[in-house]
Structures are given as C-alpha cells and as structure tokens.
Design an enzyme around this catalytic site. Structure first.
Site, PDB file in Angstrom:
ATOM      1  N   MET A   1       0.845  -1.171   0.000  1.00 38.89           N
ATOM      2  CA  MET A   1       0.000   0.000   0.000  1.00 38.89           C
ATOM      3  C   MET A   1       0.892   1.236   0.000  1.00 38.89           C
ATOM      4  SD  MET A   1      -2.725   1.489   2.877  1.00 38.89           S
ATOM      5  CE  MET A   1      -2.136   0.392   4.096  1.00 38.89           C
ATOM      6  N   PRO A   2       1.046   1.894  -1.149  1.00 40.15           N
ATOM      7  CA  PRO A   2       1.821   3.138  -1.199  1.00 40.15           C
ATOM      8  C   PRO A   2       1.104   4.257  -0.445  1.00 40.15           C
ATOM      9  CG  PRO A   2       1.564   2.202  -3.394  1.00 40.15           C
ATOM     10  CD  PRO A   2       0.647   1.448  -2.483  1.00 40.15           C
ATOM     11  N   ILE A   3       1.883   5.025   0.299  1.00 41.51           N
ATOM     12  CA  ILE A   3       1.361   6.188   1.011  1.00 41.51           C
ATOM     13  C   ILE A   3       2.184   7.392   0.579  1.00 41.51           C
ATOM     14  CG2 ILE A   3       0.956   7.257   3.259  1.00 41.51           C
ATOM     15  CD1 ILE A   3       0.898   4.387   4.418  1.00 41.51           C
TER      16      ILE A   3
END
Length: 69
Positions: A1-3
């Site tokens: 999950m890229p943030i």
C-alpha cells in the site's frame, strides 16, 4: 500500500488540492502498478509562518518587495 504525503504552504484552493491528491493517486497506480484502491495520498497545508527557507519564513519572504519591480 503506497502512502504519499504532500506538504505545501497554505493558500491553494480546496479544489486544487483535491485535484492534486487524486492525480497523484492515479499516477502512483499507473507507474507502480499498485491497485488504485490501495494508494493513500494526503496533503498537509502548513501556515506560511511555519514554513522556513533558511532563516526566513515564507510569510516574511512574501512580504518583502520583489527586486526589479
């Protein structure tokens, strides 16, 4: 999950910031191949008096007359 966290000086419209975070989410999805629903993007707007460049805050530099003007 890229943030992705975007920090910027206050002053842009809510519509502009909203468009930016959406565009960044799509770009991360397209370039990294992460599922779009897993991409998280948030923007923090910082008051100009809390943003410094060297020993001067952004509000101080904005208040100075521009050279050659």
């Amino acid at each position: 999950m890229p943030i992705v966290h975007i920090s910027l000086v206050e002053g842009r419209s809510e519509a502009a910031v909203k468009a930016c975070v959406k565009a960044v989410a799509v770009t991360v999805h397209e370039t990294l191949g992460a599922p779009l629903q897993s991409v998280r993007v948030y923007a923090t707007q910082v008051p100009s008096m809390h943003w410094a460049m060297g020993a001067h805050t952004k509000d101080e530099t904005a208040a100075q007359p521009q050279r050659g003007a």
